[in-house]
Scaffold this active site. Structure first.
Site, PDB file in Angstrom:
ATOM      1  N   HIS A  44     125.030  70.808  46.910  1.00 56.06           N
ATOM      2  CA  HIS A  44     126.398  70.655  46.396  1.00 56.06           C
ATOM      3  C   HIS A  44     127.219  69.723  47.285  1.00 56.06           C
ATOM      4  CE1 HIS A  44     128.033  73.123  49.662  1.00 56.06           C
ATOM      5  NE2 HIS A  44     127.009  73.927  49.469  1.00 56.06           N
ATOM      6  N   GLU A  76     123.162  80.825  47.575  1.00 51.85           N
ATOM      7  CA  GLU A  76     122.821  80.620  48.977  1.00 51.85           C
ATOM      8  C   GLU A  76     122.416  81.943  49.631  1.00 51.85           C
ATOM      9  OE1 GLU A  76     121.480  79.009  51.110  1.00 51.85           O
ATOM     10  OE2 GLU A  76     122.876  77.728  52.183  1.00 51.85           O
TER      11      GLU A  76
END
Length: 196
Positions: free
Chosen positions: A14, A87
């Site tokens: 990202h 994550e």
């Protein structure tokens, strides 16, 4: 008759967040992209719009899903959210900076990144558990998109572990595969197709 078809999986981290800039562990905390992160996502979109991307898969966390939305819109392809791409949970270290952790526990930080054994100390997820969940995503994507290209927008540790799985290397070597914000790798898989 047999033929080979190649499946490409692009792994992209990202765009940047303020916590990335501060070297602060985000883990599963939902931190949005900053202005630089949005610019990185737009740059990625410009690149991937030139490729035949069948799907953009992403983490549900906003920094990854916002990056994925910008890219998927440019590619005119569907975006699929998969919770397994989130994550790693950093446990009690979430919100701390890597320099702070390095000062407290210098043996657990290497090149301003957490050493593999550090994940066993924080009370968060273990590398092996994240490796297992992202490996499942990789298998699913390659099976579902045989012979096509897909993009995965995720997070540093999770993507590094996916690259380890693809390379068949131990999860403890994740640091060798850690992508920068807005950066990534290409995985290519050859599939043998048998026709009758």
């Amino acid at each position: 008759m047999t033929s080979r078809e190649e499946t490409r999986v692009y792994l992209v981290r990202h765009g940047e967040t303020d916590w990335n800039r501060e070297r602060r562990l985000q883990g599963t905390v939902d931190i949005p992209l900053n202005d630089a992160g949005v610019a990185q996502a737009r740059q990625l979109a410009g690149y991937f719009a030139t490729l035949p991307i069948a799907e953009v898969a992403c983490s549900p966390l906003s920094r990854a899903s916002a990056t994925a939305t910008i890219v998927a819109d440019a590619c005119a392809c569907p975006r699929h959210v998969d919770w397994r791409l989130r994550e790693i949970d950093h446990g009690s270290w979430t919100g701390l900076t890597l320099p702070d952790i390095g000062r407290r526990s210098p043996d657990l930080v290497e090149r301003e990144q957490l050493r593999p054994r550090a994940f066993d100390v924080s009370g968060g997820e273990r590398l092996a558990d994240v490796h297992a969940r992202v490996s499942g995503v990789l298998v699913d994507l390659v099976s579902r998109h045989a012979g096509r290209s897909v993009l995965v927008v995720g997070h540093g540790v999770a993507l590094a572990l996916m690259a380890c799985a693809a390379s068949r290397v131990d999860a403890d070597r994740y640091l060798e595969h850690l992508p920068p914000n807005g950066g990534g790798v290409v995985l290519a898989f050859s599939c043998l197709e048998v026709s009758q």
